[in-house]
Write a protein that holds these residues in place. Structure first.
Motif, PDB file in Angstrom:
ATOM      1  N   ILE A   8       0.844  -1.202   0.000  1.00  0.00           N
ATOM      2  CA  ILE A   8       0.000   0.000   0.000  1.00  0.00           C
ATOM      3  C   ILE A   8       0.876   1.247   0.000  1.00  0.00           C
ATOM      4  O   ILE A   8       0.627   2.200  -0.754  1.00  0.00           O
ATOM      5  N   ASN A   9       1.924   1.244   0.821  1.00  0.00           N
ATOM      6  CA  ASN A   9       2.839   2.387   0.858  1.00  0.00           C
ATOM      7  C   ASN A   9       3.491   2.612  -0.503  1.00  0.00           C
ATOM      8  O   ASN A   9       3.665   3.750  -0.940  1.00  0.00           O
ATOM      9  N   PHE A  10       3.844   1.530  -1.177  1.00  0.00           N
ATOM     10  CA  PHE A  10       4.458   1.633  -2.499  1.00  0.00           C
ATOM     11  C   PHE A  10       3.473   2.256  -3.497  1.00  0.00           C
ATOM     12  O   PHE A  10       3.836   3.149  -4.263  1.00  0.00           O
ATOM     13  N   VAL A  11       2.233   1.806  -3.476  1.00  0.00           N
ATOM     14  CA  VAL A  11       1.222   2.363  -4.379  1.00  0.00           C
ATOM     15  C   VAL A  11       1.008   3.848  -4.078  1.00  0.00           C
ATOM     16  O   VAL A  11       0.850   4.655  -5.002  1.00  0.00           O
ATOM     17  N   HIS A  12       1.064   4.222  -2.808  1.00  0.00           N
ATOM     18  CA  HIS A  12       0.951   5.643  -2.457  1.00  0.00           C
ATOM     19  C   HIS A  12       2.103   6.445  -3.043  1.00  0.00           C
ATOM     20  O   HIS A  12       1.901   7.595  -3.480  1.00  0.00           O
ATOM     21  N   LYS A  13       3.304   5.878  -3.074  1.00  0.00           N
ATOM     22  CA  LYS A  13       4.440   6.557  -3.716  1.00  0.00           C
ATOM     23  C   LYS A  13       4.156   6.797  -5.194  1.00  0.00           C
ATOM     24  O   LYS A  13       4.470   7.855  -5.733  1.00  0.00           O
ATOM     25  N   ILE A  14       3.579   5.793  -5.843  1.00  0.00           N
ATOM     26  CA  ILE A  14       3.225   5.939  -7.263  1.00  0.00           C
ATOM     27  C   ILE A  14       2.204   7.064  -7.440  1.00  0.00           C
ATOM     28  O   ILE A  14       2.357   7.932  -8.299  1.00  0.00           O
ATOM     29  N   ILE A  15       1.178   7.041  -6.624  1.00  0.00           N
ATOM     30  CA  ILE A  15       0.125   8.067  -6.710  1.00  0.00           C
ATOM     31  C   ILE A  15       0.709   9.445  -6.469  1.00  0.00           C
ATOM     32  O   ILE A  15       0.411  10.392  -7.219  1.00  0.00           O
ATOM     33  N   ASN A  16       1.545   9.595  -5.449  1.00  0.00           N
ATOM     34  CA  ASN A  16       2.155  10.895  -5.158  1.00  0.00           C
ATOM     35  C   ASN A  16       2.997  11.377  -6.337  1.00  0.00           C
ATOM     36  O   ASN A  16       2.946  12.555  -6.704  1.00  0.00           O
ATOM     37  N   PRO A  38      11.968   0.687   0.876  1.00  0.00           N
ATOM     38  CA  PRO A  38      12.908  -0.221   1.513  1.00  0.00           C
ATOM     39  C   PRO A  38      12.979  -1.583   0.836  1.00  0.00           C
ATOM     40  O   PRO A  38      13.822  -2.407   1.170  1.00  0.00           O
ATOM     41  N   ILE A  39      12.103  -1.818  -0.137  1.00  0.00           N
ATOM     42  CA  ILE A  39      12.114  -3.107  -0.852  1.00  0.00           C
ATOM     43  C   ILE A  39      11.767  -2.839  -2.313  1.00  0.00           C
ATOM     44  O   ILE A  39      10.971  -1.957  -2.621  1.00  0.00           O
ATOM     45  N   SER A  40      12.373  -3.583  -3.195  1.00  0.00           N
ATOM     46  CA  SER A  40      12.190  -3.317  -4.622  1.00  0.00           C
ATOM     47  C   SER A  40      10.809  -3.751  -5.115  1.00  0.00           C
ATOM     48  O   SER A  40      10.171  -4.647  -4.563  1.00  0.00           O
ATOM     49  N   PHE A  41      10.400  -3.084  -6.164  1.00  0.00           N
ATOM     50  CA  PHE A  41       9.137  -3.375  -6.853  1.00  0.00           C
ATOM     51  C   PHE A  41       9.053  -4.846  -7.240  1.00  0.00           C
ATOM     52  O   PHE A  41       8.022  -5.485  -7.067  1.00  0.00           O
ATOM     53  N   LEU A  42      10.162  -5.391  -7.729  1.00  0.00           N
ATOM     54  CA  LEU A  42      10.178  -6.783  -8.187  1.00  0.00           C
ATOM     55  C   LEU A  42       9.979  -7.775  -7.049  1.00  0.00           C
ATOM     56  O   LEU A  42       9.400  -8.838  -7.247  1.00  0.00           O
ATOM     57  N   LYS A  43      10.465  -7.444  -5.876  1.00  0.00           N
ATOM     58  CA  LYS A  43      10.308  -8.337  -4.727  1.00  0.00           C
ATOM     59  C   LYS A  43       8.985  -8.121  -3.994  1.00  0.00           C
ATOM     60  O   LYS A  43       8.499  -9.018  -3.323  1.00  0.00           O
ATOM     61  N   LEU A  44       8.435  -6.944  -4.126  1.00  0.00           N
ATOM     62  CA  LEU A  44       7.243  -6.576  -3.367  1.00  0.00           C
ATOM     63  C   LEU A  44       5.958  -7.160  -3.952  1.00  0.00           C
ATOM     64  O   LEU A  44       5.043  -7.510  -3.213  1.00  0.00           O
ATOM     65  N   PHE A  45       5.895  -7.281  -5.277  1.00  0.00           N
ATOM     66  CA  PHE A  45       4.673  -7.734  -5.945  1.00  0.00           C
ATOM     67  C   PHE A  45       4.944  -8.964  -6.803  1.00  0.00           C
ATOM     68  O   PHE A  45       6.031  -9.110  -7.360  1.00  0.00           O
ATOM     69  N   ASP A  46       3.930  -9.793  -6.955  1.00  0.00           N
ATOM     70  CA  ASP A  46       4.051 -10.934  -7.857  1.00  0.00           C
ATOM     71  C   ASP A  46       3.912 -10.446  -9.299  1.00  0.00           C
ATOM     72  O   ASP A  46       3.553  -9.291  -9.546  1.00  0.00           O
ATOM     73  N   VAL A  47       4.211 -11.301 -10.233  1.00  0.00           N
ATOM     74  CA  VAL A  47       4.233 -10.923 -11.652  1.00  0.00           C
ATOM     75  C   VAL A  47       2.892 -10.360 -12.106  1.00  0.00           C
ATOM     76  O   VAL A  47       2.839  -9.331 -12.798  1.00  0.00           O
ATOM     77  N   ARG A  48       1.830 -10.992 -11.733  1.00  0.00           N
ATOM     78  CA  ARG A  48       0.501 -10.549 -12.165  1.00  0.00           C
ATOM     79  C   ARG A  48       0.180  -9.143 -11.652  1.00  0.00           C
ATOM     80  O   ARG A  48      -0.326  -8.303 -12.393  1.00  0.00           O
ATOM     81  N   THR A  49       0.510  -8.895 -10.396  1.00  0.00           N
ATOM     82  CA  THR A  49       0.243  -7.585  -9.812  1.00  0.00           C
ATOM     83  C   THR A  49       1.151  -6.524 -10.419  1.00  0.00           C
ATOM     84  O   THR A  49       0.704  -5.411 -10.719  1.00  0.00           O
ATOM     85  N   ARG A  50       2.424  -6.863 -10.632  1.00  0.00           N
ATOM     86  CA  ARG A  50       3.344  -5.913 -11.285  1.00  0.00           C
ATOM     87  C   ARG A  50       2.828  -5.538 -12.667  1.00  0.00           C
ATOM     88  O   ARG A  50       2.825  -4.368 -13.051  1.00  0.00           O
ATOM     89  N   THR A  51       2.387  -6.531 -13.403  1.00  0.00           N
ATOM     90  CA  THR A  51       1.873  -6.290 -14.757  1.00  0.00           C
ATOM     91  C   THR A  51       0.649  -5.372 -14.710  1.00  0.00           C
ATOM     92  O   THR A  51       0.539  -4.440 -15.511  1.00  0.00           O
ATOM     93  N   ALA A  52      -0.245  -5.615 -13.776  1.00  0.00           N
ATOM     94  CA  ALA A  52      -1.449  -4.793 -13.645  1.00  0.00           C
ATOM     95  C   ALA A  52      -1.100  -3.352 -13.257  1.00  0.00           C
ATOM     96  O   ALA A  52      -1.673  -2.400 -13.806  1.00  0.00           O
TER      97      ALA A  52
END
Length: 69
Positions: A8-16, A38-52
């Motif tokens: 959720i914090n990562f998505v907030h960074k995107i929105i900001n 503190p953690i990379s996009f690739l490690k934080l989300f699975d492939v399907r979520t990253r793609t979305a």
């Protein structure tokens, strides 16, 4: 789908970022600061979520560029 607090914090960074800049020029930014801590996009989300997420970011950019152009 349920997100963890870190996700959720990562998505907030995107929105900001998009609020400040209108859109994200390239999804490759997601692997650079401040998105890589503190953690990379690739490690934080699975492939399907990253793609979305990348599709949503690209859709916003395309809409912004089309409207502005």
């Amino acid at each position: 789908m349920r997100f963890t607090q870190r996700q959720i914090n990562f998505v907030h960074k995107i929105i900001n970022h998009m609020e400040q800049n209108g859109y994200m020029e390239n999804v490759a930014v997601l692997q650079k600061s401040p998105f890589d801590k503190p953690i990379s996009f690739l490690k934080l989300f699975d492939v399907r979520t990253r793609t979305a997420l990348m599709k949503a970011i690209n859709d916003v950019r395309e809409n912004a560029v089309t409207v502005a152009g």
